[in-house]
Design an enzyme around this catalytic site. Structure first.
Site, PDB file in Angstrom:
ATOM      1  N   HIS A  56       9.355  -0.768  -7.356  1.00  0.00           N
ATOM      2  CA  HIS A  56       9.159  -1.253  -5.978  1.00  0.00           C
ATOM      3  C   HIS A  56       7.461  -1.579  -5.138  1.00  0.00           C
ATOM      4  O   HIS A  56       7.095  -0.925  -5.669  1.00  0.00           O
ATOM      5  CB  HIS A  56       9.989  -0.258  -4.973  1.00  0.00           C
ATOM      6  CG  HIS A  56       9.390   0.519  -4.956  1.00  0.00           C
ATOM      7  ND1 HIS A  56       9.517   2.077  -5.994  1.00  0.00           N
ATOM      8  CD2 HIS A  56       8.618   0.989  -3.950  1.00  0.00           C
ATOM      9  CE1 HIS A  56       8.754   2.962  -5.867  1.00  0.00           C
ATOM     10  NE2 HIS A  56       8.959   2.846  -4.147  1.00  0.00           N
ATOM     11  N   HIS A  90       5.259  -1.882  -1.971  1.00  0.00           N
ATOM     12  CA  HIS A  90       6.002  -2.146  -0.207  1.00  0.00           C
ATOM     13  C   HIS A  90       4.672  -3.205   0.112  1.00  0.00           C
ATOM     14  O   HIS A  90       3.714  -3.593  -0.182  1.00  0.00           O
ATOM     15  CB  HIS A  90       4.584  -1.020  -0.290  1.00  0.00           C
ATOM     16  CG  HIS A  90       5.352   0.641  -0.992  1.00  0.00           C
ATOM     17  ND1 HIS A  90       6.166   1.518   0.017  1.00  0.00           N
ATOM     18  CD2 HIS A  90       5.365   1.356  -2.113  1.00  0.00           C
ATOM     19  CE1 HIS A  90       6.605   2.089  -0.803  1.00  0.00           C
ATOM     20  NE2 HIS A  90       5.805   1.947  -2.145  1.00  0.00           N
TER      21      HIS A  90
END
Length: 181
Positions: free
Chosen positions: A167, A169
């Site tokens: 992932h 950010h």
């Protein structure tokens, strides 16, 4: 002698120290951030948060190669509610539940395909990695931070990665500092 006050702007393993030419009581240090309503002050602490983040990252790393569903898989399946910012057939972007900036959005691939962390990327992952970065740009545009934002990828326990589903950010809405941590 300058006083040093520990504080952290990000959920990570590092501690920033602010040196001031005058003595301050660390228990009463407040930091006024841009993009906050006037008179709203945020207090930053580091040691407990950083220790908790490091412990969580080490605990998560035990099963990092597991194909067991992560919290992100449950968000993708809409089993857990989230505030979705962007979605297409391969990527999902949603607001972080513990934001570290006025804008803090996570961008994830909908299919892990072995991408538990960036360090596991292979040549076959090139297309999805590009799509994740392009989705980060779209998120920045939608959130009105295209003029200044940061993309962060935590890789492994030393970087405090706590969910082993790759992932990104996307952080913005305030002045970013360098070095980041």
């Amino acid at each position: 002698m300058a006083a040093t006050i520990p504080f952290s702007l990000f959920r990570n393993c590092s501690t920033f120290r602010l040196a001031t030419p005058f003595a301050l009581n660390p228990s009463t240090f407040n930091l006024l951030l841009p993009h906050q309503p006037p008179r709203t002050r945020l207090v930053f602490s580091s040691s407990a948060t950083n220790n908790e983040e490091a412990a969580a990252a080490k605990a998560a790393a035990v099963n990092f190669d597991s194909e067991a569903p992560t919290i992100f898989d449950k968000i993708i399946k809409k089993e857990i509610p989230s505030s979705i910012v962007y979605e297409d057939e391969k990527v999902l972007a949603f607001r972080d539940i513990n934001p570290q900036a006025p804008v803090h959005v996570l961008v994830i691939p909908k299919f892990r395909d072995g991408l538990t962390q960036l360090g596991k990327a292979e040549g076959r992952h090139g297309e999805i990695l590009g799509q994740l970065l392009y989705a980060a740009k779209i998120v920045a545009e939608k959130e009105g931070i295209l003029d200044g934002f940061r993309v962060v990828i935590n890789n492994g326990p030393s970087a405090c990665q706590s969910v082993y589903h790759l992932h990104l950010h996307v952080l913005g809405g305030r002045q970013m500092n360098w070095p980041p941590g």
